[in-house]
Design a protein around this motif. Structure first.
Motif, mmCIF file in Angstrom:
data_model
loop_
_atom_site.group_PDB
_atom_site.id
_atom_site.type_symbol
_atom_site.label_atom_id
_atom_site.label_comp_id
_atom_site.label_asym_id
_atom_site.label_seq_id
_atom_site.Cartn_x
_atom_site.Cartn_y
_atom_site.Cartn_z
ATOM 1 N N TYR A 170 12.166 48.114 40.490
ATOM 2 C CA TYR A 170 13.096 47.643 39.485
ATOM 3 C C TYR A 170 13.872 46.428 39.990
ATOM 4 O O TYR A 170 14.198 46.345 41.171
ATOM 5 C CB TYR A 170 14.110 48.737 39.122
ATOM 6 N N THR A 171 14.181 45.533 39.086
ATOM 7 C CA THR A 171 15.180 44.517 39.361
ATOM 8 C C THR A 171 16.544 45.166 39.158
ATOM 9 O O THR A 171 16.781 45.822 38.141
ATOM 10 C CB THR A 171 15.016 43.313 38.424
ATOM 11 N N VAL A 172 17.418 45.021 40.141
ATOM 12 C CA VAL A 172 18.746 45.637 40.080
ATOM 13 C C VAL A 172 19.810 44.554 40.109
ATOM 14 O O VAL A 172 19.760 43.631 40.932
ATOM 15 C CB VAL A 172 18.950 46.597 41.263
ATOM 16 N N GLY A 173 20.734 44.665 39.204
ATOM 17 C CA GLY A 173 21.830 43.707 39.137
ATOM 18 C C GLY A 173 23.176 44.392 39.271
ATOM 19 O O GLY A 173 23.324 45.575 38.963
ATOM 20 N N TRP A 174 24.143 43.637 39.762
ATOM 21 C CA TRP A 174 25.540 44.062 39.770
ATOM 22 C C TRP A 174 26.300 43.183 38.786
ATOM 23 O O TRP A 174 26.150 41.954 38.796
ATOM 24 C CB TRP A 174 26.152 43.934 41.154
#
Length: 127
Positions: free
Chosen positions: A31-35
């Motif tokens: 997964y691409t994970v963002g904050w």
């Protein structure tokens, strides 16, 4: 995938904090994970993202945190971290982690691109 964010708290300006986003149900490297962060009355703001391994695992940052924050992934712990250094009062916000299976480079900075969200963790930076 379920996400659990933690690590927030009160810190003095100039200090540091590390946030964690633990994934369950799926392998986080896929997964691409963002904050993102949000303050009352404002839209959710992009902070940093790490692309899924299949897209190179590259990291990306908002200009406001570049050089101070670092996003990383520990595949063995199924966790993405946000290391925040040289914190400023304007970094005060609720920080959320989010994930999606397949995002283009142009979409990783948009909150609406992500399907999965963890609960927020409050970071307060005192001056």
């Amino acid at each position: 995938v379920q996400l659990q964010a933690s690590g927030g708290g009160l810190v003095q300006a100039g200090g540091f904090r590390r946030l964690s986003c633990v994934a369950s149900g799926r392998t986080i490297k896929d997964y691409t994970v963002g904050w993102f962060r949000q303050v009352p009355g404002k839209e959710r703001e992009f902070v940093a993202a790490i692309r899924r391994s299949g897209s190179g695992g590259t990291t990306h940052y908002a200009d406001s945190v570049k050089g101070r924050f670092a996003i990383s992934r520990d595949n063995a712990k199924n966790t993405v971290y946000l290391q925040m250094n040289s914190l400023k009062p304007e970094d005060t916000a609720v920080y959320h982690c989010a994930a999606d299976r397949d995002l283009t480079l142009s979409s990783i900075g948009r909150a609406g691109s992500y399907d999965y969200w963890g609960q927020g963790t409050q970071v307060t930076v005192s001056s």
